[in-house]
Design an enzyme around this catalytic site. Structure first.
Site, PDB file in Angstrom:
ATOM      1  N   GLU A 227       0.711  -1.271   0.028  1.00 57.39           N
ATOM      2  CA  GLU A 227      -0.120  -0.011   0.005  1.00 57.39           C
ATOM      3  C   GLU A 227       0.956   1.352  -0.005  1.00 57.39           C
ATOM      4  O   GLU A 227       2.009   1.070   0.156  1.00 57.39           O
ATOM      5  CB  GLU A 227      -1.127  -0.112   1.090  1.00 57.39           C
ATOM      6  CG  GLU A 227      -1.799  -1.277   1.076  1.00 57.39           C
ATOM      7  CD  GLU A 227      -3.048  -1.034   2.305  1.00 57.39           C
ATOM      8  OE1 GLU A 227      -3.351  -0.070   3.096  1.00 57.39           O
ATOM      9  OE2 GLU A 227      -3.146  -2.202   2.771  1.00 57.39           O
TER      10      GLU A 227
ATOM     11  N   HIS B  67      -8.985   9.052   2.929  1.00 60.43           N
ATOM     12  CA  HIS B  67      -8.779   8.118   2.144  1.00 60.43           C
ATOM     13  C   HIS B  67      -8.889   8.293   0.631  1.00 60.43           C
ATOM     14  O   HIS B  67     -10.002   8.810   0.271  1.00 60.43           O
ATOM     15  CB  HIS B  67      -9.396   6.724   2.407  1.00 60.43           C
ATOM     16  CG  HIS B  67      -8.450   5.453   1.719  1.00 60.43           C
ATOM     17  ND1 HIS B  67      -8.731   5.134   0.312  1.00 60.43           N
ATOM     18  CD2 HIS B  67      -7.974   4.486   2.448  1.00 60.43           C
ATOM     19  CE1 HIS B  67      -7.998   4.082   0.220  1.00 60.43           C
ATOM     20  NE2 HIS B  67      -7.864   3.528   1.488  1.00 60.43           N
TER      21      HIS B  67
ATOM     22  N   ARG C  46      -0.620   8.622   1.565  1.00 58.15           N
ATOM     23  CA  ARG C  46      -1.994   9.020   1.501  1.00 58.15           C
ATOM     24  C   ARG C  46      -2.328  10.520   1.501  1.00 58.15           C
ATOM     25  O   ARG C  46      -3.161  10.907   0.832  1.00 58.15           O
ATOM     26  CB  ARG C  46      -2.952   8.454   2.606  1.00 58.15           C
ATOM     27  CG  ARG C  46      -3.883   7.474   2.407  1.00 58.15           C
ATOM     28  CD  ARG C  46      -4.327   6.597   3.273  1.00 58.15           C
ATOM     29  NE  ARG C  46      -4.373   5.279   2.982  1.00 58.15           N
ATOM     30  CZ  ARG C  46      -4.730   4.362   3.748  1.00 58.15           C
ATOM     31  NH1 ARG C  46      -5.451   4.717   5.039  1.00 58.15           N
ATOM     32  NH2 ARG C  46      -4.822   3.022   3.566  1.00 58.15           N
TER      33      ARG C  46
ATOM     34  N   HIS D 129     -11.283   9.027   6.654  1.00 60.78           N
ATOM     35  CA  HIS D 129     -11.182   7.693   6.815  1.00 60.78           C
ATOM     36  C   HIS D 129     -10.785   7.573   8.204  1.00 60.78           C
ATOM     37  O   HIS D 129     -11.023   6.296   8.875  1.00 60.78           O
ATOM     38  CB  HIS D 129     -10.457   7.214   5.822  1.00 60.78           C
ATOM     39  CG  HIS D 129      -9.704   5.977   5.786  1.00 60.78           C
ATOM     40  ND1 HIS D 129     -10.655   4.733   5.352  1.00 60.78           N
ATOM     41  CD2 HIS D 129      -8.508   5.277   6.140  1.00 60.78           C
ATOM     42  CE1 HIS D 129     -10.225   3.676   5.672  1.00 60.78           C
ATOM     43  NE2 HIS D 129      -8.958   3.857   5.995  1.00 60.78           N
TER      44      HIS D 129
ATOM     45  N   ARG E 245      -0.965   8.758   9.234  1.00 59.82           N
ATOM     46  CA  ARG E 245      -0.575   7.383   9.336  1.00 59.82           C
ATOM     47  C   ARG E 245      -0.370   6.535   8.096  1.00 59.82           C
ATOM     48  O   ARG E 245      -1.051   6.649   7.084  1.00 59.82           O
ATOM     49  CB  ARG E 245      -1.966   6.669   9.803  1.00 59.82           C
ATOM     50  CG  ARG E 245      -1.895   5.176   9.997  1.00 59.82           C
ATOM     51  CD  ARG E 245      -3.298   4.633  10.302  1.00 59.82           C
ATOM     52  NE  ARG E 245      -4.515   4.961   9.400  1.00 59.82           N
ATOM     53  CZ  ARG E 245      -4.856   3.667   8.760  1.00 59.82           C
ATOM     54  NH1 ARG E 245      -4.542   2.560   8.962  1.00 59.82           N
ATOM     55  NH2 ARG E 245      -5.972   3.886   7.911  1.00 59.82           N
TER      56      ARG E 245
HETATM   57  P1  FAD Z   1     -13.542  -0.103  16.146  1.00 57.48           P
HETATM   58  O1  FAD Z   1     -13.278  -1.377  15.326  1.00 57.48           O
HETATM   59  O2  FAD Z   1     -14.036   1.078  15.246  1.00 57.48           O
HETATM   60  O3  FAD Z   1     -14.291  -0.520  17.259  1.00 57.48           O
HETATM   61  C1  FAD Z   1     -14.876   0.563  17.962  1.00 57.48           C
HETATM   62  C2  FAD Z   1     -16.224  -0.096  19.012  1.00 57.48           C
HETATM   63  O4  FAD Z   1     -16.588   0.867  20.055  1.00 57.48           O
HETATM   64  C3  FAD Z   1     -17.389  -0.587  18.222  1.00 57.48           C
HETATM   65  O5  FAD Z   1     -17.582  -1.675  18.726  1.00 57.48           O
HETATM   66  C4  FAD Z   1     -18.247   0.370  18.430  1.00 57.48           C
HETATM   67  O6  FAD Z   1     -19.698   0.330  18.553  1.00 57.48           O
HETATM   68  C5  FAD Z   1     -17.801   0.971  19.730  1.00 57.48           C
HETATM   69  N1  FAD Z   1     -18.195   2.047  20.539  1.00 57.48           N
HETATM   70  C6  FAD Z   1     -18.001   3.376  20.156  1.00 57.48           C
HETATM   71  N2  FAD Z   1     -18.673   4.137  20.692  1.00 57.48           N
HETATM   72  C7  FAD Z   1     -19.337   3.590  21.856  1.00 57.48           C
HETATM   73  C8  FAD Z   1     -20.002   3.961  23.113  1.00 57.48           C
HETATM   74  N3  FAD Z   1     -20.151   5.257  23.442  1.00 57.48           N
HETATM   75  N4  FAD Z   1     -20.444   3.039  23.947  1.00 57.48           N
HETATM   76  C9  FAD Z   1     -20.115   1.932  23.794  1.00 57.48           C
HETATM   77  N5  FAD Z   1     -19.288   1.290  22.459  1.00 57.48           N
HETATM   78  C10 FAD Z   1     -19.041   2.044  21.671  1.00 57.48           C
HETATM   79  N6  FAD Z   1      -6.513  -0.175   9.052  1.00 57.48           N
HETATM   80  C11 FAD Z   1      -5.659  -1.037   8.748  1.00 57.48           C
HETATM   81  O7  FAD Z   1      -4.646  -1.101   9.586  1.00 57.48           O
HETATM   82  N7  FAD Z   1      -5.737  -1.911   7.863  1.00 57.48           N
HETATM   83  C12 FAD Z   1      -6.803  -1.637   7.064  1.00 57.48           C
HETATM   84  O8  FAD Z   1      -6.753  -2.561   5.972  1.00 57.48           O
HETATM   85  C13 FAD Z   1      -7.930  -0.895   7.403  1.00 57.48           C
HETATM   86  N8  FAD Z   1      -8.752  -0.826   6.284  1.00 57.48           N
HETATM   87  C14 FAD Z   1      -9.901   0.023   6.871  1.00 57.48           C
HETATM   88  C15 FAD Z   1     -11.235   0.220   5.934  1.00 57.48           C
HETATM   89  C16 FAD Z   1     -12.108   0.890   6.109  1.00 57.48           C
HETATM   90  C17 FAD Z   1     -13.376   0.810   5.355  1.00 57.48           C
HETATM   91  C18 FAD Z   1     -12.092   1.627   7.575  1.00 57.48           C
HETATM   92  C19 FAD Z   1     -13.325   2.227   7.924  1.00 57.48           C
HETATM   93  C20 FAD Z   1     -11.078   1.414   8.266  1.00 57.48           C
HETATM   94  C21 FAD Z   1      -9.841   0.726   7.808  1.00 57.48           C
HETATM   95  N9  FAD Z   1      -8.755   0.745   8.622  1.00 57.48           N
HETATM   96  C22 FAD Z   1      -7.692  -0.088   8.430  1.00 57.48           C
HETATM   97  C23 FAD Z   1      -8.945   1.410   9.830  1.00 57.48           C
HETATM   98  C24 FAD Z   1      -9.022   0.411  11.253  1.00 57.48           C
HETATM   99  O9  FAD Z   1     -10.097  -0.486  10.787  1.00 57.48           O
HETATM  100  C25 FAD Z   1      -9.454   1.005  12.314  1.00 57.48           C
HETATM  101  O10 FAD Z   1      -8.729   2.140  12.816  1.00 57.48           O
HETATM  102  C26 FAD Z   1      -9.467   0.005  13.571  1.00 57.48           C
HETATM  103  O11 FAD Z   1     -10.191  -1.278  13.238  1.00 57.48           O
HETATM  104  C27 FAD Z   1     -10.065   0.665  14.757  1.00 57.48           C
HETATM  105  O12 FAD Z   1     -10.093  -0.488  15.583  1.00 57.48           O
HETATM  106  P2  FAD Z   1     -10.745  -0.184  17.035  1.00 57.48           P
HETATM  107  O13 FAD Z   1     -10.916  -1.550  17.981  1.00 57.48           O
HETATM  108  O14 FAD Z   1      -9.867   1.051  17.635  1.00 57.48           O
HETATM  109  O15 FAD Z   1     -12.220   0.654  16.915  1.00 57.48           O
HETATM  110  C1  SIN Z   2      -7.077   0.134   2.723  1.00 55.43           C
HETATM  111  O1  SIN Z   2      -7.486  -1.070   2.332  1.00 55.43           O
HETATM  112  O2  SIN Z   2      -6.784   1.146   1.735  1.00 55.43           O
HETATM  113  C2  SIN Z   2      -7.238   0.708   4.253  1.00 55.43           C
HETATM  114  C3  SIN Z   2      -6.106   0.588   4.691  1.00 55.43           C
HETATM  115  C4  SIN Z   2      -5.938   1.345   5.838  1.00 55.43           C
HETATM  116  O3  SIN Z   2      -6.591   2.172   6.051  1.00 55.43           O
HETATM  117  O4  SIN Z   2      -4.841   1.422   6.557  1.00 55.43           O
END
Ligand code: FAD
Ligand code: SIN
Length: 539
Positions: A115, A241, A287, A348, A383
């Site tokens: 990437e 993104h 990015r 993103h 990032r």
């Molecule tokens: P999340 O996975 O967002 O989980 C947050 C949780 O908190 C959820 O369960 C939500 O319901 C809960 N929550 C929020 N507020 C409250 C509240 N007030 N009370 C109770 N529960 C609450 N990153 C990479 O490294 N590689 C990738 O390939 C990649 N692809 C991506 C593709 C997309 C489409 C997106 C949107 C993001 C991508 N990212 C990627 C970023 C990455 O997915 C996220 O940064 C990461 O998954 C965040 O994980 P997290 O556990 O911190 O939060």
């Molecule tokens: C992507 O697959 O392009 C998202 C990867 C990321 O947000 O790190």
């Protein structure tokens, strides 16, 4: 009504689930509160994969260098080194849970993706559905852990603290006692008591009108920490993104950067490949640079999108490597092997957040943060792709070790009484549509005035509009019974205002923060920090 646990985890994405498993394995009782269904998270949508050093040709120094270059001078070097170094072992734990990364048919080894900003192929992935595979594996492991109770549809409202500082603020003598949480299904607010609260609530993409993030990403944890007087940092660095699928409905399905990693080329309205004119890495530049280049090309041509072209690849390859993207495009009438994809940038990732150290500790004893909600110093001003899942697993493990140590001490502290939530609301809101209007106005304001290219004038305009909205929302919050939509609106508004404040503080262009009035980079890179004098928790 109140419930007691050793540890409360807010959120059930990769950060919350990984941390909960680790803490439970150390013998502590854990409650996970999650505001919707357990799999509703940004994690579930991750496509590209996890950046981690596994290849013979790769090494930690290269991954560190790529992260620092993308972060544009603002990463914390020590943090980058530690997280990159811990990566392989932490990712191995996911494999031990049953996660099966895609393998290269010819060599049998991992099929490593590439990437933007990476000098090597180093992204472990499960086709283009890495996040879903991770979420599934973690939830499966969780179901077998008797020390973890999972509360779906529980919305964490605010952190409860002792609030009797024995020493001067910010946090002398103060510590965490639990959280108030709304049972979304019956409208009651419950008190969850625990000496440790882990915020793993993810990012704040929903603050913007166009985002790749699902509905849950409303910045709740950042707003909660801020209200508890904890420092938040670097919120001006919102990552856009470059390639979300353009649609007139406003939805923004992600077209993974891994598609460019497999050779896709960005073309402008005239069909000309333009990225080489912006950066030596062309379509695989970091990015921030690609998103700005697309923004510039769209402004030049007036077209509502640019094109992403992967038509040189065979249909068989595209179907196997990117089954989800292939299907989503097909549903939009696009055949990846024959047609170019209309793409636009979309909000993103939240690079800033709740300031923590490498133990996931915030400045408030007992309050921890991990995953996208946190700002460890790994990402700096931008990032590096696929470093987010990496950071979440590493910090979950480090946080669990730190919490284990904290609990040994916290058990000896007296447990003060915690008052139950008192609902001061004067009844149901008669016109719920007002919340929807405010929600829309907030997201449009952020998109129009605090987007990829900024000016001080626009930021100030956004600040004024947000202040007006804040007054209205404050009235609603105090005068009516709360519900999750209103709580989200309040949180989004607070986070939006913090993004603007941080953006106004930064008088330079660096990484994701590009501001026309200050086009140059200052010699010394410093984080932006905001901390609120502590507010009374409304109850
Ligand atoms: P999340 O996975 O967002 O989980 C947050 C949780 O908190 C959820 O369960 C939500 O319901 C809960 N929550 C929020 N507020 C409250 C509240 N007030 N009370 C109770 N529960 C609450 N990153 C990479 O490294 N590689 C990738 O390939 C990649 N692809 C991506 C593709 C997309 C489409 C997106 C949107 C993001 C991508 N990212 C990627 C970023 C990455 O997915 C996220 O940064 C990461 O998954 C965040 O994980 P997290 O556990 O911190 O939060
Ligand atoms: C992507 O697959 O392009 C998202 C990867 C990321 O947000 O790190």
């Amino acid at each position: 009504m109140s419930r007691s646990f050793d540890v409360l985890v807010i959120g059930s994405g990769i950060a919350g689930l990984s941390f909960a498993l680790q803490v439970a394995q150390r013998g502590h009782s854990v409650a996970i509160l999650t505001k919707k269904n357990k799999a509703d998270s940004n994690t579930n949508y991750a496509q590209g994969g996890i950046a981690v050093v596994t290849a013979q040709t790769d090494d930690f120094a290269k991954h560190v260098r790529d992260t620092l270059v993308a972060g544009d001078g603002l990463c914390d070097r020590a943090v980058v080194r530690e997280i990159v170094r811990d990566g392989p072992a932490c990712v191995q734990e996911l494999v031990a849970l049953g996660l099966k990364f895609s393998r290269n048919q010819a060599t049998g080894g991992y099929d490593l993706g590439r990437e933007g900003g990476h000098s090597e192929r180093r992204i472990l992935h499960v086709q283009d559905m890495t996040g879903k595979a991770i979420e599934d594996a973690l939830l499966k492991a969780l179901a077998q852990e008797p020390r973890i109770a999972l509360f779906e549809h529980f919305f964490a409202i605010d952190v409860i603290t002792r609030r009797k500082p024995a020493r001067p603020p910010p946090h002398g003598g103060d510590r965490v006692l639990g959280v108030y949480a709304l049972d979304v299904r019956d409208g009651r607010v419950l008190t969850f008591r625990a000496p440790v609260v882990m915020l793993s609530t993810g990012g704040a993409g929903q603050v913007y009108l166009y985002t790749t993030n699902p509905d849950i990403a409303t910045g709740d944890g950042i707003a909660m920490a801020y209200r508890a007087g904890v420092e938040v940092r670097n919120l001006e660095f919102i990552q856009f993104h470059p390639t979300a699928l353009y649609s007139t409905t406003g939805k923004r399905f992600l077209i993974s950067e891994a598609v460019r990693g497999e050779g896709a080329v960005l073309r402008n309205a005239a069909g000309v490949a333009f990225m080489r004119g912006y950066h030596r890495l062309g379509d695989l530049a970091p990015r921030d640079i690609v998103a700005r280049a697309i923004d510039a090309e769209m402004k030049k041509s007036g077209a509502p999108h640019v094109w992403l072209d992967i038509t040189h690849r065979t249909e068989a390859f595209l179907r196997t490597r990117f089954p989800q993207i292939y299907k989503a495009c097909r549903e939009a009438g696009i055949n990846l092997a024959r047609d170019m994809i209309p793409v636009v940038p979309a909000a993103h990732y939240t690079c800033g957040g709740v300031a923590t150290n490498l133990d996931a500790e915030t400045s408030l004893p007992g309050l921890y943060a991990c995953g996208e909600v946190a700002c460890t110093g790994l990402h700096g001003a931008n990032r590096l792709a696929s470093n987010s899942l990496l950071e979440a697993v590493v910090m979950a493990q480090r946080g669990a070790a730190a919490v284990d140590r904290y609990l040994q001490r916290a058990r000896r502290l007296p447990a003060p009484a915690v008052p139950d939530w008192v609902d001061l609301g004067g009844g149901d809101i008669d016109e719920r549509v007002v919340i929807t209007h405010n929600w829309d106005e907030l997201r449009r304001t952020m998109w129009d005035y605090v987007s990829i290219m900024r000016t001080t004038k626009r930021l100030e305009r956004a600040r004024t509009r947000l202040a007006n909205l804040d007054r209205e929302i404050h009235d609603y919050y105090w005068n009516f019974s709360i519900d999750s939509r209103l709580l989200e609106l309040r949180n989004m508004l607070q986070v939006a205002a913090l993004i603007v404040e941080c953006a106004l503080q930064r008088r330079e262009s660096r990484g994701l923060h590009a501001i026309a009035d200050f086009p140059k980079k200052l010699r010394r890179a410093r984080p932006t920090r905001v901390r609120q004098a502590r507010l009374r928790i409304p109850r």
